[in-house]
Write a protein that holds these residues in place. Sequence first.
Motif, mmCIF file in Angstrom:
data_model
loop_
_atom_site.group_PDB
_atom_site.id
_atom_site.type_symbol
_atom_site.label_atom_id
_atom_site.label_comp_id
_atom_site.label_asym_id
_atom_site.label_seq_id
_atom_site.Cartn_x
_atom_site.Cartn_y
_atom_site.Cartn_z
ATOM 1 N N ASP A 38 47.717 38.269 47.698
ATOM 2 C CA ASP A 38 48.013 38.897 46.417
ATOM 3 C C ASP A 38 47.606 37.986 45.260
ATOM 4 O O ASP A 38 47.869 36.784 45.294
ATOM 5 C CB ASP A 38 49.508 39.203 46.306
ATOM 6 N N VAL A 41 47.374 39.924 38.148
ATOM 7 C CA VAL A 41 46.389 40.339 37.147
ATOM 8 C C VAL A 41 46.380 39.395 35.946
ATOM 9 O O VAL A 41 45.334 39.132 35.364
ATOM 10 C CB VAL A 41 46.628 41.800 36.711
ATOM 11 N N ILE A 73 43.211 46.283 33.585
ATOM 12 C CA ILE A 73 44.188 47.268 34.075
ATOM 13 C C ILE A 73 43.802 48.710 33.743
ATOM 14 O O ILE A 73 44.172 49.627 34.470
ATOM 15 C CB ILE A 73 45.623 46.962 33.584
ATOM 16 N N LEU A 77 39.945 47.354 37.403
ATOM 17 C CA LEU A 77 40.711 47.320 38.650
ATOM 18 C C LEU A 77 40.889 48.714 39.256
ATOM 19 O O LEU A 77 40.693 48.879 40.466
ATOM 20 C CB LEU A 77 42.058 46.624 38.442
ATOM 21 N N ALA A 81 39.478 49.719 42.939
ATOM 22 C CA ALA A 81 40.427 50.255 43.918
ATOM 23 C C ALA A 81 40.001 51.635 44.403
ATOM 24 O O ALA A 81 40.180 51.969 45.577
ATOM 25 C CB ALA A 81 41.830 50.305 43.316
ATOM 26 N N TYR A 88 45.031 47.771 44.531
ATOM 27 C CA TYR A 88 45.600 47.439 43.227
ATOM 28 C C TYR A 88 46.939 48.137 43.070
ATOM 29 O O TYR A 88 47.012 49.363 43.103
ATOM 30 C CB TYR A 88 44.633 47.853 42.121
ATOM 31 N N ASP A 90 49.374 49.012 40.551
ATOM 32 C CA ASP A 90 49.449 49.130 39.098
ATOM 33 C C ASP A 90 50.829 48.776 38.556
ATOM 34 O O ASP A 90 50.944 48.187 37.485
ATOM 35 C CB ASP A 90 49.071 50.555 38.680
ATOM 36 N N LYS A 93 51.168 44.988 39.063
ATOM 37 C CA LYS A 93 49.989 44.294 38.509
ATOM 38 C C LYS A 93 49.514 43.203 39.470
ATOM 39 O O LYS A 93 49.307 42.053 39.104
ATOM 40 C CB LYS A 93 50.275 43.710 37.120
ATOM 41 N N VAL A 95 46.644 42.429 42.696
ATOM 42 C CA VAL A 95 45.391 42.790 43.351
ATOM 43 C C VAL A 95 45.360 42.137 44.727
ATOM 44 O O VAL A 95 45.768 40.983 44.878
ATOM 45 C CB VAL A 95 44.186 42.294 42.519
#
Length: 115
Positions: A38, A41, A73, A77, A81, A88, A90, A93, A95
């Motif tokens: 992980d 962001v 964002i 991303l 995705a 991702y 959301d 936040k 990735v």
Amino acid sequence: MTSTAHYPSSVANVLGILGNERRVLLLNYLFLFGYEQDIDVRHLARVIGSVENGTSPREVTSQDYESVYNGLIQNHLPKLAKYDIIDYDDRAKIVTVTPRIEEYLILIVVARMID
């Protein structure tokens, strides 16, 4: 995290993914991480902002940081995705790199060789 992947069906779609310098920077940086790791962001925004501005991540101005963060964002991303290059989340936040990133890095290397 993405639940269904949409794979590019044409050269135009692949070029649409790789046709943006910020996404190419992002892909190159993300490739440095292992799969299933992980990445926050906020960290990505600092690093990408530093490369774009030729500074260290600590020297990125708040204005530059916010511009990169919002671009990531809102645009980059979700697009990566959508094609299962990353996962991702959301809400968190976060990735996560998928093995599919290798396909795109090969294309980046080939493009640089013929450029």
